[in-house]
Write an enzyme that holds these catalytic residues in place. Structure first.
Site, PDB file in Angstrom:
ATOM      1  N   ASP A  94      -1.329  -3.770   0.917  1.00 41.38           N
ATOM      2  CA  ASP A  94      -1.481  -2.481   0.233  1.00 41.38           C
ATOM      3  C   ASP A  94      -0.962  -2.500  -1.196  1.00 41.38           C
ATOM      4  OD1 ASP A  94       1.193  -2.754   1.031  1.00 41.38           O
ATOM      5  OD2 ASP A  94       1.484  -0.601   0.888  1.00 41.38           O
ATOM      6  N   GLU A  95      -0.850  -3.673  -1.777  1.00 37.09           N
ATOM      7  CA  GLU A  95      -0.252  -3.733  -3.097  1.00 37.09           C
ATOM      8  C   GLU A  95      -0.868  -4.894  -3.863  1.00 37.09           C
ATOM      9  OE1 GLU A  95       4.367  -3.028  -4.436  1.00 37.09           O
ATOM     10  OE2 GLU A  95       3.921  -4.159  -2.634  1.00 37.09           O
TER      11      GLU A  95
END
Lengths: 345, 376
Positions: A94-95
């Site tokens: 998610d990054e």
């Protein structure tokens, strides 16, 4: 992404919205992967043992992680990134870092691109993301963490140094819990204090990381955004249901973990030269040892034998063991580097 | 207790033994010299518990006998500032106060009870070996091997110099598993075969003391400690316990490729070429064909490369082998002959460097270096 796993769960299960939710192992000894913002108010954090989180927040709803849903969301997000630039370096599901220097979205600043990406993520996944914009990876990362959730924070070059001086030491990307503690005993509370330390001093206290700290507090970080990162090691580890101490117990479990690690290595069809073992004691002290060979570890027997040898070197273990792990790294492609051979006494 | 001593003579003795005192000593009293006054001599001891250095000065102007511990740094700092002159030390054995009277002044120091100073290890006479060895033999043995010792916490035996005595000779060996040095002297012979491992620190302390020595050294050792008796000093050190690996088995004997080359020329060439080697690997390549040695290095990251040719005498197949230049330079600088012989078998096996001509008839020097594997 903001509280990624927890947000996905709250999105997919409306009954969870507005409640303290955490995703992670819900066995007695599990650790949390993410906590929702409702849970964070109670002091619940990621990487916290579930038992500790429950004592902080008895109403916490702990959900087993649902990898598939996260993967799907992650893919959507990444495909959005790739529409803007090929220079995407994922840090986790998610990054990611995006280098938009050569972005062909003509005439738009990085800040506008970030705002647009945020908007599209919200439209397409119903999740919120936080973005940080600056002129290097370190500052971008710090900026993205600065205004969570649903934040967009820009550190322009002219503000960077003043911003870093005010920044609490624990907020520096790369300063972990242990280093933060070390800094606090040295009287370093923020960037300004950090800046007062000489490079020599930092290197002698923190080794290689010291030089990194010296640079980042001056806004210097020349690392490039690396579009694709191959896994640099393969291995396995296991946290035991109860802490173990008996040597025979430790060894039989260790061998099982090593076998699991070897299966992963084999699946990837890589050959490595460095074996690393990891021991986490009941008090969370982590210990690791590694050994690099001048030849590749070619078969399972050799891998397990050498790994066990590494472990045995540490006998007698002084404390109960919570976790054991073993990894193989230093793969073929890196071994183009010349290797100093050693005498086999 | 009172004595008179020459300021410079005392300083010379103290400076020589003070190098053993560790700045991070665990026992505060070890920051002191132990002064012991006897009938006609002053004995001074310095120690870090592992290694102890003792020196003595004959004195005739003595009143009383006894012991006192005197802060080492303060005393040396004071003595350094005196021109040559007699100093009178007056020690109050009740309060441990020391007054030093110079020609024009008085300097007062607080000492400590000498009895609190740790006792010295004793030799277990029943199992001890005692020999007399030329000072130059021990000095050369340490000089030639010390650089090759390891810094390996996991294998402490490698962190010292193995000293083996036998009815034929004495052998000094050191290795960090990358390089190995074996230094033999056949002008020493013992009645028995025995060996011990001398740690790095006393080795380097002895090296300094032996450089100024003129006489044979009495060497005694048991399983735990070694005692070196010099003419003005005594060195007692705890030995590294454990078994040294069998070093002879790793020295290759069949090396059909033999080169002889001017040592300084090779050294200087390597110094220049290695500037261009990759900073991490430090790799230099040696290519030997015909009567030429081609030394080359490159650093792809910076697109730099260097190559230099030297004439050599070579018997063997054309071959290329890689070495870490820093190691190779270290070895070449620790040899002293005008020319060196380099013996090789293949690029994966150790290279052996030998002096082409002997400095001393009775010596046998062998230095070995493991190659770097070049994977391209």
């Amino acid at each position: 992404m903001d509280a990624f796993y927890a947000s996905v769960e709250q999105r997919d299960h409306p009954e969870l919205r507005g409640k303290p939710v955490a995703v992670g192992g819900n066995s007695r000894r599990g650790v949390l992967a993410t906590a929702s913002y409702e849970a964070r108010k109670y002091g619940v954090k990621s990487a916290m043992p579930t038992s500790m989180a429950l004592s902080l927040c008895p109403d916490l709803i702990v959900i087993q992680s649902n990898g598939k849903a996260y993967q799907e969301a992650s893919q959507v997000i990444r495909s959005i990134f790739y529409e803007y630039t090929d220079w995407v370096e994922p840090l986790s599901l998610d990054e990611a870092f995006l280098d938009v220097t050569f972005c062909d979205v003509a005439g738009r600043s990085a800040t506008l691109i970030a705002a647009e990406i945020k908007k599209r993520i919200k439209e397409e996944t119903a999740l919120t993301a936080s973005a940080g914009v600056s002129y290097n990876k370190f500052l971008a990362k710090v900026a993205s963490d600065y205004k969570k959730p649903d934040g967009l924070f820009v550190i322009p070059p002219e503000n960077a140094l003043a911003f870093l001086e005010e920044l609490p030491i624990g907020k520096f990307f790369g300063v972990g819990k242990v280093s933060a503690q070390r800094f606090s005993t040295m009287g370093v509370k923020n960037g300004k204090d950090l800046k007062a330390l000489s490079r020599e001093n930092l290197v002698s206290c923190f080794g290689k990381a010291g030089a990194y700290y010296y640079d980042i507090v001056r806004g210097i970080d020349n690392r490039e955004v690396i579009p694709f990162r191959e896994s640099k090691s393969f291995g396995a580890e296991c946290t035991f249901e109860t802490d173990i101490f008996e040597v025979t117990d430790i060894e039989s479990r260790f061998v099982a973990i090593a076998e699991r690690a070897w299966r992963r290595v084999n699946k990837q069809n890589v050959e490595g030269r460095t074996i690393t073992i990891k021991i986490k004691f009941y008090d969370f002290e982590i210990f690791s040892r590694s050994k690099t060979f001048d030849h590749f570890i070619e078969d399972k027997e050799m891998f397990i034998f050498e790994a066990v040898q590494l472990l045995q070197k540490e006998y007698p273990l002084q404390k109960k063991v919570r976790l054991l792990g073993v990894t193989l790294s230093n793969f073929n492609e890196e071994s183009l580097e010349p290797v100093q051979s050693i005498l086999k006494f | 207790m009172k004595f008179v001593v020459s300021s410079t003579e005392l300083l010379n003795h103290l400076t020589a033994i003070s190098r053993v005192i560790s700045s991070k000593s665990t026992l505060p009293i070890l920051d002191n010299f132990l002064f012991r006054l006897e009938e006609n001599k002053l004995t001074v001891t310095a120690s870090d518990l592992e290694t102890t250095l003792i020196t003595w000065i004959d004195l005739d102007n003595i009143e009383g006998i006894g012991e006192i511990a005197i802060p080492a740094k303060l005393l040396i700092d004071t003595l350094k500032e005196f021109p040559e002159q007699p100093l009178t030390f007056q020690v109050n054995t009740e309060t441990f106060a020391i007054d030093i009277f110079s020609e024009n002044g008085k300097f007062s120091i607080m000492g400590q009870n000498g009895e609190d100073y740790p006792g010295l290890p004793e030799l277990h006479a029943s199992v001890a070996t005692s020999v007399s060895m030329g000072h130059d033999i021990i000095l050369s043995g340490i000089n030639k091997t010390l650089f090759a010792t390891a810094d390996d916490e996991l294998r402490p035996v490698m962190n010292g110099i193995l000293i083996e005595i036998s009815p034929e000779d004495v052998t000094f060996v050191a290795s960090d598993a990358h390089k190995l040095v074996r230094y033999k002297r056949s002008d020493f012979k013992a009645d028995i075969e025995s060996s011990f491992i001398l740690p790095k620190k006393p080795s380097s302390l002895l090296k300094n003391l032996l450089a100024k020595e003129d006489f044979d050294i009495k060497l005694e050792f048991d399983e735990k400690n070694a005692f070196f008796q010099l003419s003005k000093f005594k060195v007692i050190c705890r030995l590294v316990e454990g078994k040294y690996p069998s070093y002879n088995s790793v020295i290759p004997t069949n090396n059909p490729n033999r080169m002889q080359v001017d040592r300084l020329e090779m050294y200087n060439t390597l110094r220049r070429v290695s500037v261009f080697s990759n900073a991490a690997s430090n790799l230099v390549r040696l290519k030997i064909s015909g009567n030429q040695l081609i030394v080359s290095a490159q650093d792809i990251d910076f697109s730099i490369s260097a190559v230099e040719r030297i004439n050599c005498v070579y018997e063997g197949d054309e071959m290329e082998i890689g070495f870490k230049s820093s190691f190779l330079l270290e070895i070449l600088s620790n040899l002293s002959s005008a020319e060196v012989k380099v013996e090789l078998s293949d690029p994966t096996r150790a290279g052996i460097l030998l002096p082409a001509e002997k400095e001393i008839d009775d010596e046998d020097v062998l230095m070995l270096l493991m190659p770097m594997m070049i994977n391209s």
